[in-house]
Scaffold this motif. Structure first.
Motif, PDB file in Angstrom:
ATOM      1  N   GLU A  59     -25.299  13.343  12.185  1.00 10.87           N
ATOM      2  CA  GLU A  59     -25.554  14.471  11.285  1.00 10.87           C
ATOM      3  C   GLU A  59     -24.672  15.657  11.643  1.00 10.87           C
ATOM      4  O   GLU A  59     -24.143  16.331  10.760  1.00 10.87           O
ATOM      5  CB  GLU A  59     -27.033  14.868  11.319  1.00 10.87           C
ATOM      6  N   ASN A  63     -22.005  17.282   9.074  1.00 14.25           N
ATOM      7  CA  ASN A  63     -22.203  18.653   8.607  1.00 14.25           C
ATOM      8  C   ASN A  63     -21.220  19.670   9.168  1.00 14.25           C
ATOM      9  O   ASN A  63     -20.936  20.671   8.516  1.00 14.25           O
ATOM     10  CB  ASN A  63     -23.630  19.118   8.931  1.00 14.25           C
ATOM     11  N   LEU A  77     -25.809   6.619   9.304  1.00 19.85           N
ATOM     12  CA  LEU A  77     -27.063   7.377   9.175  1.00 19.85           C
ATOM     13  C   LEU A  77     -28.099   6.541   8.428  1.00 19.85           C
ATOM     14  O   LEU A  77     -29.285   6.537   8.776  1.00 19.85           O
ATOM     15  CB  LEU A  77     -26.821   8.706   8.457  1.00 19.85           C
ATOM     16  N   TYR A  93     -29.427   8.211   1.980  1.00 16.56           N
ATOM     17  CA  TYR A  93     -28.034   8.111   2.410  1.00 16.56           C
ATOM     18  C   TYR A  93     -27.300   7.005   1.641  1.00 16.56           C
ATOM     19  O   TYR A  93     -26.161   7.191   1.218  1.00 16.56           O
ATOM     20  CB  TYR A  93     -27.940   7.865   3.915  1.00 16.56           C
TER      21      TYR A  93
END
Length: 152
Positions: A59, A63, A77, A93
């Motif tokens: 993550e 991000n 993910l 996802y």
């Protein structure tokens, strides 16, 4: 493809990538490649705590870092969340990935596998209700982000 959710990383591989990651972490210069490789090993661990740590690292990569690994991050993910039985998140996802690459057979197969696991555990109704209400915004956000990255 059935074993993608059951694949376990060897303890030697996990240790090797953990050492490399921690060395870079100590020197305050963790490369995206090393972070991704370590996270990739962690989501294939047999321990839920490791899988969760791998999800956090993926993550973070998705991000906060460049575009290099975004599609692989989303794929792993999905796998990581499915392995810890967070099926609704895993499907979010998968669906975000399929918005950008609707014909990707590997991800389509992963979606079927996750749904099969949900049916086996009797979670389909919960995922539909929870996924529609909770996940709509995040799926759309991921899809839009991926679409922007693919245009670049």
């Amino acid at each position: 493809m059935d074993d993608v959710l059951d694949e376990i990383v060897s303890s030697d591989d996990l240790k090797k990538f953990e050492i490399k990651y921690n060395e870079q972490l100590r020197s305050s210069s963790v490369t995206q490649k090393v972070q991704f490789e370590y996270a990739w090993c962690l989501v294939r661990s047999k321990y839920p705590a490791d899988i969760r740590k791998g999800i956090v690292l993926l993550e973070d990569l998705y991000n906060n870092h460049g575009d290099t690994e975004k599609r692989d991050c989303i794929y792993y993910l999905a796998i990581g969340n499915a392995r810890i039985k967070e099926y609704t998140k895993a499907l979010q996802y998968v669906r975000a990935f399929l918005q950008v690459e609707p014909g990707n057979p590997q991800v389509q197969q992963l979606e079927k596998l996750i749904k099969k696991k949900m049916e086996k555990e009797g979670l389909v109704g919960m995922a539909v209700a929870g996924g529609v209400i909770i996940g709509l915004a995040s799926v759309l956000g991921l899809g839009i982000a991926l679409a922007k990255n693919n245009r670049s």
